[in-house]
Design a protein around this motif. Sequence first.
Motif, short mmCIF file in Angstrom:
data_model
loop_
_atom_site.label_atom_id
_atom_site.label_comp_id
_atom_site.label_asym_id
_atom_site.label_seq_id
_atom_site.Cartn_x
_atom_site.Cartn_y
_atom_site.Cartn_z
N PHE A 161 3.78 -22.24 -35.71
CA PHE A 161 4.52 -22.35 -36.96
C PHE A 161 4.95 -23.79 -37.17
O PHE A 161 5.47 -24.44 -36.27
N VAL A 162 4.75 -24.28 -38.41
CA VAL A 162 5.22 -25.61 -38.80
C VAL A 162 6.12 -25.41 -40.02
O VAL A 162 5.68 -24.86 -41.03
N PRO A 163 7.40 -25.83 -39.91
CA PRO A 163 8.33 -25.67 -41.03
C PRO A 163 7.85 -26.42 -42.27
O PRO A 163 7.13 -27.42 -42.16
N GLU A 164 8.27 -25.94 -43.43
CA GLU A 164 7.93 -26.58 -44.70
C GLU A 164 8.26 -28.07 -44.62
O GLU A 164 9.35 -28.46 -44.20
N GLY A 165 7.28 -28.91 -44.98
CA GLY A 165 7.46 -30.36 -44.93
C GLY A 165 7.20 -30.97 -43.57
O GLY A 165 7.24 -32.18 -43.41
N GLY A 166 6.91 -30.12 -42.56
CA GLY A 166 6.65 -30.61 -41.20
C GLY A 166 5.24 -31.16 -41.04
O GLY A 166 4.38 -31.00 -41.91
N THR A 167 5.01 -31.79 -39.91
CA THR A 167 3.71 -32.37 -39.60
C THR A 167 2.79 -31.32 -38.97
O THR A 167 3.20 -30.65 -38.02
N PRO A 168 1.58 -31.18 -39.50
CA PRO A 168 0.64 -30.21 -38.91
C PRO A 168 0.39 -30.51 -37.43
O PRO A 168 0.45 -31.67 -37.00
N PRO A 169 0.11 -29.49 -36.64
CA PRO A 169 -0.10 -29.70 -35.20
C PRO A 169 -1.39 -30.45 -34.93
O PRO A 169 -2.33 -30.41 -35.71
N LYS A 170 -1.41 -31.14 -33.79
CA LYS A 170 -2.61 -31.86 -33.32
C LYS A 170 -2.78 -31.57 -31.85
O LYS A 170 -1.80 -31.38 -31.12
N PHE A 171 -4.02 -31.57 -31.40
CA PHE A 171 -4.29 -31.38 -29.98
C PHE A 171 -3.94 -32.66 -29.22
O PHE A 171 -4.18 -33.75 -29.72
N LYS A 172 -3.38 -32.49 -28.03
CA LYS A 172 -3.05 -33.65 -27.20
C LYS A 172 -4.33 -34.37 -26.81
O LYS A 172 -4.43 -35.58 -26.90
N LYS A 173 -5.31 -33.59 -26.35
CA LYS A 173 -6.64 -34.11 -26.06
C LYS A 173 -7.56 -33.48 -27.08
O LYS A 173 -7.83 -32.30 -26.99
N GLU A 215 -15.54 -21.82 -21.78
CA GLU A 215 -14.32 -21.09 -21.39
C GLU A 215 -13.37 -22.00 -20.61
O GLU A 215 -12.16 -21.89 -20.75
N GLU A 216 -13.90 -22.90 -19.81
CA GLU A 216 -13.04 -23.85 -19.09
C GLU A 216 -12.31 -24.77 -20.05
O GLU A 216 -11.13 -25.10 -19.85
N GLU A 217 -12.99 -25.21 -21.10
CA GLU A 217 -12.34 -26.07 -22.10
C GLU A 217 -11.25 -25.28 -22.85
O GLU A 217 -10.17 -25.84 -23.13
N TRP A 218 -11.52 -24.00 -23.16
CA TRP A 218 -10.49 -23.18 -23.80
C TRP A 218 -9.29 -23.02 -22.88
O TRP A 218 -8.14 -23.11 -23.33
N LYS A 219 -9.53 -22.79 -21.60
CA LYS A 219 -8.43 -22.62 -20.65
C LYS A 219 -7.58 -23.89 -20.55
O LYS A 219 -6.37 -23.82 -20.38
N ALA A 220 -8.22 -25.04 -20.66
CA ALA A 220 -7.49 -26.31 -20.61
C ALA A 220 -6.70 -26.53 -21.91
O ALA A 220 -5.62 -27.14 -21.88
N ARG A 221 -7.21 -26.05 -23.02
CA ARG A 221 -6.58 -26.27 -24.33
C ARG A 221 -5.40 -25.33 -24.58
O ARG A 221 -4.44 -25.70 -25.24
#
Length: 181
Positions: free
Chosen positions: A166-178, A47-53
């Motif tokens: 949401f990622v617009p058409e042709g956009g880059t998929p999201p990535k986690f910072k950590k 749960e702590e890791e989820w809270k940080a994410r």
Amino acid sequence: MKTKIILISGLAILLVASVITLRGQEDELSGVDLDQDKPKYEIQLTEEEWKARLNPLQYAVLRQQATETMFSGQYDKFYKKGTYYSAASLQPIFSSDTKYDSKSGWPSFWDPISDDAIRLVKDTSEGMVRWEVVDSKSGSHLGHVFEDGPAPTGLRYCLNSAALIFVPEGGTPPKFKKDNN
């Protein structure tokens, strides 16, 4: 007094017999998944890791099954072309091609992006039976599905904007910072 001693002795004998019986069955039980009814998810965080994410609203929705106030989510009346990702796992879960205005106050879709993007979990909270929509990789709460949607499925996947990226058409998929996983 003798009756109490006999009762206590009888209970003790039953307890010992039960333990002996269970120990005799250990070999039969080894290898059996006693949690087989509990879904297994690829992403397992504390749960702590989820809270940080996640931000506080995302955490409340995704991990504590909260629901946004109707008509308050950023994707309720939002119709750009693109892909909706789970804010918990960052996997694609819905496409703008299946999004529609259900007038329910939450973003609604008639079909997930793929059959394995989500799971449905029986939800008996709040005195009713519903089907909860969860992210298939983390088990995080996205919303609920109802049988009052448009053709061709007749389903309405009613989701929380906070659970989505949401990622617009042709956009880059999201990535986690950590990247924890």
